[in-house]
Design an enzyme around this catalytic site. Structure first.
Site, PDB file in Angstrom:
ATOM      1  N   HIS A  15       0.833  -1.200   0.000  1.00 50.04           N
ATOM      2  CA  HIS A  15       0.000   0.000   0.000  1.00 50.04           C
ATOM      3  C   HIS A  15       0.869   1.251   0.000  1.00 50.04           C
ATOM      4  O   HIS A  15       2.087   1.187   0.141  1.00 50.04           O
ATOM      5  CB  HIS A  15      -1.007   0.019   1.159  1.00 50.04           C
ATOM      6  N   CYS A  34       5.569   6.052   4.599  1.00 52.88           N
ATOM      7  CA  CYS A  34       4.371   5.368   4.081  1.00 52.88           C
ATOM      8  C   CYS A  34       3.859   6.011   2.801  1.00 52.88           C
ATOM      9  O   CYS A  34       3.009   5.443   2.120  1.00 52.88           O
ATOM     10  CB  CYS A  34       3.269   5.370   5.136  1.00 52.88           C
ATOM     11  N   HIS A  40       4.907   0.016  -0.404  1.00 49.92           N
ATOM     12  CA  HIS A  40       5.659  -0.838   0.518  1.00 49.92           C
ATOM     13  C   HIS A  40       4.686  -1.882   1.047  1.00 49.92           C
ATOM     14  O   HIS A  40       3.475  -1.725   0.938  1.00 49.92           O
ATOM     15  CB  HIS A  40       6.281  -0.018   1.660  1.00 49.92           C
ATOM     16  N   HIS A  42       3.268  -5.073   3.849  1.00 46.16           N
ATOM     17  CA  HIS A  42       3.108  -5.525   5.231  1.00 46.16           C
ATOM     18  C   HIS A  42       2.639  -6.972   5.232  1.00 46.16           C
ATOM     19  O   HIS A  42       1.946  -7.408   4.306  1.00 46.16           O
ATOM     20  CB  HIS A  42       2.054  -4.701   5.969  1.00 46.16           C
ATOM     21  N   ASP A  80      -4.803 -10.783  -0.460  1.00 42.74           N
ATOM     22  CA  ASP A  80      -3.481 -11.394  -0.397  1.00 42.74           C
ATOM     23  C   ASP A  80      -2.708 -11.198  -1.697  1.00 42.74           C
ATOM     24  O   ASP A  80      -3.229 -11.458  -2.786  1.00 42.74           O
ATOM     25  CB  ASP A  80      -3.604 -12.890  -0.085  1.00 42.74           C
ATOM     26  N   HIS A  81      -1.448 -10.738  -1.553  1.00 41.78           N
ATOM     27  CA  HIS A  81      -0.568 -10.457  -2.690  1.00 41.78           C
ATOM     28  C   HIS A  81      -1.160  -9.419  -3.629  1.00 41.78           C
ATOM     29  O   HIS A  81      -0.941  -9.456  -4.843  1.00 41.78           O
ATOM     30  CB  HIS A  81      -0.192 -11.739  -3.441  1.00 41.78           C
ATOM     31  N   GLU A 125      -0.941  -4.671  11.637  1.00 42.43           N
ATOM     32  CA  GLU A 125      -0.171  -4.235  10.474  1.00 42.43           C
ATOM     33  C   GLU A 125       1.308  -4.565  10.673  1.00 42.43           C
ATOM     34  O   GLU A 125       2.028  -4.852   9.723  1.00 42.43           O
ATOM     35  CB  GLU A 125      -0.352  -2.734  10.239  1.00 42.43           C
TER      36      GLU A 125
HETATM   37 NI    NI Z   1       2.438   0.781   5.588  1.00 41.60          NI
END
Ligand code: NI
Length: 136
Positions: A15, A34, A40, A42, A80-81, A125
């Site tokens: 995100h 961010c 990036h 998580h 996911d992914h 997160e």
């Molecule tokens: Ni983040």
């Protein structure tokens, strides 16, 4: 007797936190790293909890196989992914913070949980940063 049944799950996703209507400088000031334009990732961990009366015939509040399948179909397969900003329509114009993600997850699952049961989602997160939403 109201009992809470919980199921853990996880997804990996990318995100970027920013507002399209703010300058790069303001986004950097508010969101820091961010706001990386290249995104990036998580490793998100979640706990989905359903609270309700024990069914006297089955002894279940909710069949954990049914709960696991709901999470797989509606959350893991969706997130996911994925790049949350680009791949998940709910975040096209909604900043994909942990706070907003947990509300979207709750809304996606709520419609599949009996109305007389309560639903709470805890979303991690990072191992140390987590948010909780129960519809209130
Ligand atoms: Ni983040």
């Amino acid at each position: 007797m109201r009992v809470t049944v919980s199921r853990k799950a996880h997804f990996n996703a990318a995100h970027r936190l920013y507002r399209k209507d703010w300058s790069m400088e303001k986004n950097d000031a508010v969101f820091g790293k961010c706001n990386n334009p290249n995104f990036h990732g998580h490793n998100y961990e979640l706990t989905v909890s359903v609270t309700g009366e024990i069914d006297q015939k089955t002894g279940y509040v909710i069949d954990t196989k049914i709960l696991a399948d709901l999470i797989k179909e509606h959350i893991e397969n969706t997130f996911d992914h994925k790049n949350l900003n680009l791949d998940v329509p709910e975040f096209a114009d909604l900043n994909p913070t942990a706070e907003n993600i947990v509300v979207v997850i709750w809304q996606k699952l709520r419609k599949y949980i009996d109305a007389n049961k309560d639903l709470e989602i805890i979303l991690y997160e990072t191992p140390r940063n987590f948010v909780t939403y129960n519809g209130n």
